[in-house]
Design a protein around this motif. Structure first.
Motif, mmCIF file in Angstrom:
data_model
loop_
_atom_site.group_PDB
_atom_site.id
_atom_site.type_symbol
_atom_site.label_atom_id
_atom_site.label_comp_id
_atom_site.label_asym_id
_atom_site.label_seq_id
_atom_site.Cartn_x
_atom_site.Cartn_y
_atom_site.Cartn_z
ATOM 1 N N GLY A 16 0.821 -1.211 0.000
ATOM 2 C CA GLY A 16 0.000 0.000 0.000
ATOM 3 C C GLY A 16 0.854 1.260 0.000
ATOM 4 N N GLN A 17 1.936 1.255 0.775
ATOM 5 C CA GLN A 17 2.840 2.411 0.815
ATOM 6 C C GLN A 17 3.546 2.590 -0.531
ATOM 7 N N ALA A 18 3.950 1.490 -1.130
ATOM 8 C CA ALA A 18 4.613 1.561 -2.436
ATOM 9 C C ALA A 18 3.653 2.088 -3.498
ATOM 10 N N GLU A 19 2.399 1.649 -3.449
ATOM 11 C CA GLU A 19 1.400 2.145 -4.405
ATOM 12 C C GLU A 19 1.167 3.636 -4.226
ATOM 13 N N GLU A 20 1.133 4.101 -3.001
ATOM 14 C CA GLU A 20 0.948 5.537 -2.736
ATOM 15 C C GLU A 20 2.132 6.341 -3.257
ATOM 16 N N ARG A 21 3.352 5.862 -3.050
ATOM 17 C CA ARG A 21 4.537 6.548 -3.572
ATOM 18 C C ARG A 21 4.506 6.597 -5.103
ATOM 19 N N LEU A 22 4.062 5.511 -5.716
ATOM 20 C CA LEU A 22 3.956 5.466 -7.174
ATOM 21 C C LEU A 22 2.924 6.480 -7.668
ATOM 22 N N ARG A 23 1.775 6.572 -7.020
ATOM 23 C CA ARG A 23 0.748 7.562 -7.393
ATOM 24 C C ARG A 23 1.293 8.978 -7.271
ATOM 25 N N GLU A 24 2.006 9.254 -6.188
ATOM 26 C CA GLU A 24 2.591 10.584 -5.993
ATOM 27 C C GLU A 24 3.622 10.889 -7.081
ATOM 28 N N SER A 25 4.440 9.905 -7.425
ATOM 29 C CA SER A 25 5.445 10.079 -8.458
ATOM 30 C C SER A 25 4.789 10.329 -9.817
ATOM 31 N N GLU A 26 3.745 9.575 -10.143
ATOM 32 C CA GLU A 26 3.027 9.761 -11.400
ATOM 33 C C GLU A 26 2.405 11.149 -11.471
ATOM 34 N N GLU A 27 1.856 11.629 -10.373
ATOM 35 C CA GLU A 27 1.243 12.953 -10.345
ATOM 36 C C GLU A 27 2.298 14.037 -10.567
ATOM 37 N N LYS A 28 3.465 13.883 -9.957
ATOM 38 C CA LYS A 28 4.554 14.851 -10.176
ATOM 39 C C LYS A 28 4.984 14.842 -11.635
ATOM 40 N N TYR A 29 5.060 13.662 -12.236
ATOM 41 C CA TYR A 29 5.436 13.545 -13.644
ATOM 42 C C TYR A 29 4.394 14.230 -14.528
ATOM 43 N N ARG A 30 3.118 13.963 -14.289
ATOM 44 C CA ARG A 30 2.051 14.600 -15.071
ATOM 45 C C ARG A 30 2.127 16.122 -14.966
ATOM 46 N N LEU A 31 2.351 16.623 -13.763
ATOM 47 C CA LEU A 31 2.449 18.068 -13.557
ATOM 48 C C LEU A 31 3.652 18.642 -14.301
ATOM 49 N N LEU A 32 4.765 17.967 -14.249
ATOM 50 C CA LEU A 32 5.963 18.411 -14.966
ATOM 51 C C LEU A 32 5.703 18.465 -16.462
ATOM 52 N N VAL A 33 5.154 17.406 -17.017
ATOM 53 C CA VAL A 33 4.891 17.336 -18.447
ATOM 54 C C VAL A 33 3.890 18.403 -18.868
ATOM 55 N N ALA A 34 2.913 18.678 -18.021
ATOM 56 C CA ALA A 34 1.882 19.666 -18.357
ATOM 57 C C ALA A 34 2.394 21.095 -18.289
ATOM 58 N N THR A 35 3.478 21.342 -17.573
ATOM 59 C CA THR A 35 3.923 22.724 -17.366
ATOM 60 C C THR A 35 5.209 23.106 -18.086
ATOM 61 N N ILE A 36 6.004 22.152 -18.524
ATOM 62 C CA ILE A 36 7.235 22.530 -19.222
ATOM 63 C C ILE A 36 6.876 23.041 -20.619
ATOM 64 N N PRO A 37 7.663 23.950 -21.149
ATOM 65 C CA PRO A 37 7.335 24.524 -22.452
ATOM 66 C C PRO A 37 7.644 23.593 -23.630
ATOM 67 N N GLU A 38 8.330 22.514 -23.404
ATOM 68 C CA GLU A 38 8.689 21.576 -24.464
ATOM 69 C C GLU A 38 7.545 20.604 -24.737
ATOM 70 N N VAL A 39 7.549 20.023 -25.919
ATOM 71 C CA VAL A 39 6.581 18.978 -26.257
ATOM 72 C C VAL A 39 7.174 17.640 -25.855
ATOM 73 N N VAL A 40 6.410 16.883 -25.115
ATOM 74 C CA VAL A 40 6.808 15.543 -24.706
ATOM 75 C C VAL A 40 5.890 14.580 -25.448
ATOM 76 N N TRP A 41 6.505 13.588 -26.098
ATOM 77 C CA TRP A 41 5.683 12.613 -26.800
ATOM 78 C C TRP A 41 6.312 11.242 -26.737
ATOM 79 N N LYS A 42 5.449 10.252 -26.884
ATOM 80 C CA LYS A 42 5.910 8.869 -26.816
ATOM 81 C C LYS A 42 5.180 8.083 -27.893
ATOM 82 N N THR A 43 5.936 7.233 -28.588
ATOM 83 C CA THR A 43 5.342 6.376 -29.605
ATOM 84 C C THR A 43 5.620 4.920 -29.266
ATOM 85 N N ASP A 44 4.815 4.053 -29.855
ATOM 86 C CA ASP A 44 5.099 2.629 -29.721
ATOM 87 C C ASP A 44 6.033 2.232 -30.867
#
Length: 118
Positions: A16-44
């Motif tokens: 449960g603690q590991a899942e919470e840390r992962l959620r927090e990390s994902e949220e920080k990543y989403r916020l970073l990607v949403a606010t940096i002026p660069e385009v971030v993209w991923k392809t398969d």
């Protein structure tokens, strides 16, 4: 048996603690990607765009949905003809060898304007 149940309780708490840390990390990543002026993209592996940040619209004039629908061909079709070879080589190196994709080139916005970007 008492030890077995006790150990399971500890494992579940740790999970449960590991899942919470992962959620927090994902949220920080989403916020970073949403606010940096660069385009971030991923392809398969097939070139389908899995994710592109909303900044793509300000940069190229295409919405994130258009970018996802057309795949990486939208980007490559925007690259200046004189830069296509080096961009293609950089993309291949990134895709197959895991090298960072960091190349400066000219690209054309939807409105026809050329700009230098990475």
């Amino acid at each position: 048996m008492g030890n077995r149940h006790s150990r399971t309780g500890i494992d579940l708490r740790q999970l449960g603690q590991a899942e919470e840390r992962l959620r927090e990390s994902e949220e920080k990543y989403r916020l970073l990607v949403a606010t940096i002026p660069e385009v971030v993209w991923k392809t398969d592996a097939k070139g389908n765009v899995i994710f592109v940040s909303p900044q793509v619209e300000a940069l190229l004039g295409y919405s994130a949905d258009e970018f996802r629908q057309q795949g990486d061909s939208l980007w490559f079709n925007s690259v200046h003809p004189d830069d296509k070879e080096k961009v293609g080589q950089a993309y291949e190196s990134q895709s197959h060898a895991g090298q960072p994709y960091d190349i400066e080139c000219r690209a054309q916005k939807r409105n026809g304007e050329w700009f230098w970007g990475a």
